[in-house]
Design a protein around this motif. Sequence first.
Motif, PDB file in Angstrom:
ATOM      1  N   SER A 540      73.120 -23.840 -73.097  1.00  0.00           N
ATOM      2  CA  SER A 540      71.927 -24.597 -72.738  1.00  0.00           C
ATOM      3  C   SER A 540      70.689 -23.925 -73.332  1.00  0.00           C
ATOM      4  CB  SER A 540      71.769 -24.668 -71.220  1.00  0.00           C
ATOM      5  OG  SER A 540      72.811 -25.414 -70.633  1.00  0.00           O
ATOM      6  N   ILE A 541      69.868 -24.705 -74.026  1.00  0.00           N
ATOM      7  CA  ILE A 541      68.613 -24.172 -74.549  1.00  0.00           C
ATOM      8  C   ILE A 541      67.648 -23.886 -73.396  1.00  0.00           C
ATOM      9  CG2 ILE A 541      66.597 -24.701 -75.958  1.00  0.00           C
ATOM     10  CD1 ILE A 541      68.400 -26.289 -77.806  1.00  0.00           C
ATOM     11  N   SER A 566      70.264 -27.539 -69.273  1.00  0.00           N
ATOM     12  CA  SER A 566      70.058 -28.608 -70.242  1.00  0.00           C
ATOM     13  C   SER A 566      71.337 -28.850 -71.036  1.00  0.00           C
ATOM     14  CB  SER A 566      68.903 -28.261 -71.180  1.00  0.00           C
ATOM     15  OG  SER A 566      69.257 -27.188 -72.045  1.00  0.00           O
ATOM     16  N   ARG A 567      71.342 -29.903 -71.803  1.00  0.00           N
ATOM     17  CA  ARG A 567      72.551 -30.285 -72.536  1.00  0.00           C
ATOM     18  C   ARG A 567      72.977 -29.190 -73.501  1.00  0.00           C
ATOM     19  NH1 ARG A 567      71.170 -34.706 -77.241  1.00  0.00           N
ATOM     20  NH2 ARG A 567      69.883 -33.372 -78.565  1.00  0.00           N
ATOM     21  N   LYS A 568      74.286 -29.157 -73.800  1.00  0.00           N
ATOM     22  CA  LYS A 568      74.857 -28.148 -74.681  1.00  0.00           C
ATOM     23  C   LYS A 568      75.515 -28.824 -75.879  1.00  0.00           C
ATOM     24  CE  LYS A 568      75.989 -25.305 -70.637  1.00  0.00           C
ATOM     25  NZ  LYS A 568      77.064 -24.583 -69.908  1.00  0.00           N
ATOM     26  N   ARG A 569      75.335 -28.191 -77.039  1.00  0.00           N
ATOM     27  CA  ARG A 569      75.994 -28.719 -78.232  1.00  0.00           C
ATOM     28  C   ARG A 569      77.482 -28.409 -78.168  1.00  0.00           C
ATOM     29  NH1 ARG A 569      77.921 -27.575 -83.207  1.00  0.00           N
ATOM     30  NH2 ARG A 569      77.664 -25.318 -82.998  1.00  0.00           N
ATOM     31  N   LEU A 570      78.312 -29.412 -78.412  1.00  0.00           N
ATOM     32  CA  LEU A 570      79.754 -29.222 -78.434  1.00  0.00           C
ATOM     33  C   LEU A 570      80.220 -28.975 -79.868  1.00  0.00           C
ATOM     34  CD1 LEU A 570      80.843 -32.097 -76.012  1.00  0.00           C
ATOM     35  CD2 LEU A 570      80.288 -29.726 -75.470  1.00  0.00           C
ATOM     36  N   PRO A 571      81.244 -28.151 -80.064  1.00  0.00           N
ATOM     37  CA  PRO A 571      81.751 -27.941 -81.420  1.00  0.00           C
ATOM     38  C   PRO A 571      82.195 -29.263 -82.044  1.00  0.00           C
ATOM     39  CG  PRO A 571      82.674 -26.323 -79.908  1.00  0.00           C
ATOM     40  CD  PRO A 571      81.959 -27.347 -79.074  1.00  0.00           C
ATOM     41  N   TYR A 572      82.204 -29.286 -83.364  1.00  0.00           N
ATOM     42  CA  TYR A 572      82.558 -30.509 -84.092  1.00  0.00           C
ATOM     43  C   TYR A 572      83.941 -30.994 -83.678  1.00  0.00           C
ATOM     44  CZ  TYR A 572      84.490 -33.304 -87.892  1.00  0.00           C
ATOM     45  OH  TYR A 572      85.119 -34.274 -88.603  1.00  0.00           O
ATOM     46  N   TYR A 573      84.068 -32.309 -83.564  1.00  0.00           N
ATOM     47  CA  TYR A 573      85.372 -32.921 -83.312  1.00  0.00           C
ATOM     48  C   TYR A 573      85.402 -34.260 -84.027  1.00  0.00           C
ATOM     49  CZ  TYR A 573      89.760 -33.458 -80.808  1.00  0.00           C
ATOM     50  OH  TYR A 573      91.087 -33.564 -80.501  1.00  0.00           O
TER      51      TYR A 573
END
Length: 655
Positions: A540-541, A566-573
């Motif tokens: 979370s940023i 806050s929202r989190k970036r998910l690894p590429y899928y």
Amino acid sequence: MPKKSDSIATVEIRTERGSYFNGKGVGLQEILTESEFKKAACCTLSESFELSNTVEVSNADGVSGIKQVEMLGLSGKYVLMSRENIPSINGLATLNGLSNIPGPIVSAVQLAKGAGSATLGYDGLTGGLNYQLKAGMKDPRLFVNLYSNQQARSEINVISKSVIANRAINHLYLHSGGQYATTDMGNDKMADMPLSQRYFIADHFQIPGKKVEMQGGALAYSDIKRGGTLKSGSKSEISLDKNDFQFDFLDQHAEAYTKIGVFLNQSGSTSLGNIIDVSRHRTTSLLNSMLNRKYEAVEDRFYYSGVFQKESLTDNRINMGMTLSANHLDENLTNERGDSFRLNGWQNSAGVFGEYTIEGSKLSAVIGMRADYHNIYKAYFTPRLHAKYQINKTNRINIQGGMARRSSYFIAENLPLLINGRTIILDSASLINNQWLPQERAWNYGVSYMTNFMMFDYPATLVMDYFETKFLSQVLVDRDQNATEVYINSVHGKEAGKTRIAQVDLNGYLHRRLSFKVSYRWINSQQWLNYQFQQQPLQSIHRAIGALQYQTRNKWYIDAVGQFNSRKRLPYYSSISHPKHPGYSPNYWIVNLQVRKVISQQFEFYFGGENLANVSQHHPIMNWEKPAATDFDAGYAWGPTNGRTVYAGLRWSVF
């Protein structure tokens, strides 16, 4: 129950002291006390930081139940973790070590951001976490803590104190606990949390003296976890069918240590300290039964530190000494695909260090330097600087900076990210002697401001800080290149990452019986993933915490905590293989509430609920329907997986 007094101007408040900032020395530390741990109730040291923005704890994956610790926006492997100032949670123990220290046996934790003292070592890129055992003369002769929740988790802790002679004391610590059933809130036929059983035993003694004082002890623990596909027709039992996905994990640790201090003059201003620590750690894990992906490792460690300290009449002092360490690691990662790895080797180092402390009425500083020689990485230097400017009695500024480095246990530290069907691709061109990757090296620097003031006629403390960690070389696990492979790379130079973090903490009182804490943290952690700089995944940023504690006259304690992530970036899928992959997690709140009643000095009970909003990530495992597929991956846990928890417990002391 011990009381402490905080006073500013003419206002005095007598209450339990939870967390506070210690600004008496050159460095600035955040202190978490036993009273702070009681607000969280459960159960291990890794679960005791719910009210802290300095340390963040989250699920490492959706299967293992391992807790990932972060400090200054980077994982716990970059934190120098110690017990009684003895480096202790490192190497193979780094991943799961804090989860095997029972919280009720800990009296306090000191958190220090940034590169730490040169005395403790050349590692600790982002800070230090030192915990102290309950080992005081005034402790009860017998202490018992019981805990249980509605999700079939239970814990028991026992501490027994014995006074030997002439104020020499011994403490025996016993712990047993586990998760005895699981859940399936997402209806994906996968256990939300693993079944587990943990045992811990330790002994700690202290022998005071006028010329020589000594303390030491030993500890051992065993941690067993089993997760995976649920038994057909059950939502609480793990399947034993060989055709179903299974995860098994076993951690075993044994350690012995001693500290001997010798006073070289009558006043005690000149002394010689000696620390010896030896340990063995064994990890055995079946990461993915569908691939027969297994990990087995044994590590033996030896550590010695000798410190000479001399104080002068001008409040200045000098520390100097040497450290010796020898670590042997034998690890083996295998699976049916052939992307296996074997390491069997030594890491030995010898170092000398010196620190000069200058204490003035306004400006104080600690100037430190280490010189080490390593059998693999050869000779290197690590400088450290800590400075404090005391503006006035209630305002101060801290500035610090330094170089730190560490050896990467790049398989052991990333086991949760290998619970998948991906092919593991190791950057073999970077390996030294076909075994070790280059050391991770980074500069860390930061500034902090602390002020004590009156707010609503009650004392309050405000702390603001900003830190940067700039890597010169870094080991990364890259899952962003594609959905079927995981890359373990060593990057350096322009490709090495940079992390920036800013944090604000405000503690105080709204009423003499009502205390509060608010904290906000911002992180920008850029890493070289998929040939570009990206925000670190699953982080979370923005993160904010608000906490209130109200104490009644007849000793009822009510604690409420709200935590925003806050929202989190998910690894590429791949959107082709899994079109519902959103790219980011949602924002979410965690709300906890606890009520504690102190009946007497001997007895208290508590009950409460965690995650009362019942936030739950129902599908932390990508392609869970096909655990044998190459794009099956359990490493997408962004939040809680087991929903609301209701618990109760009691503490009993015999003095």
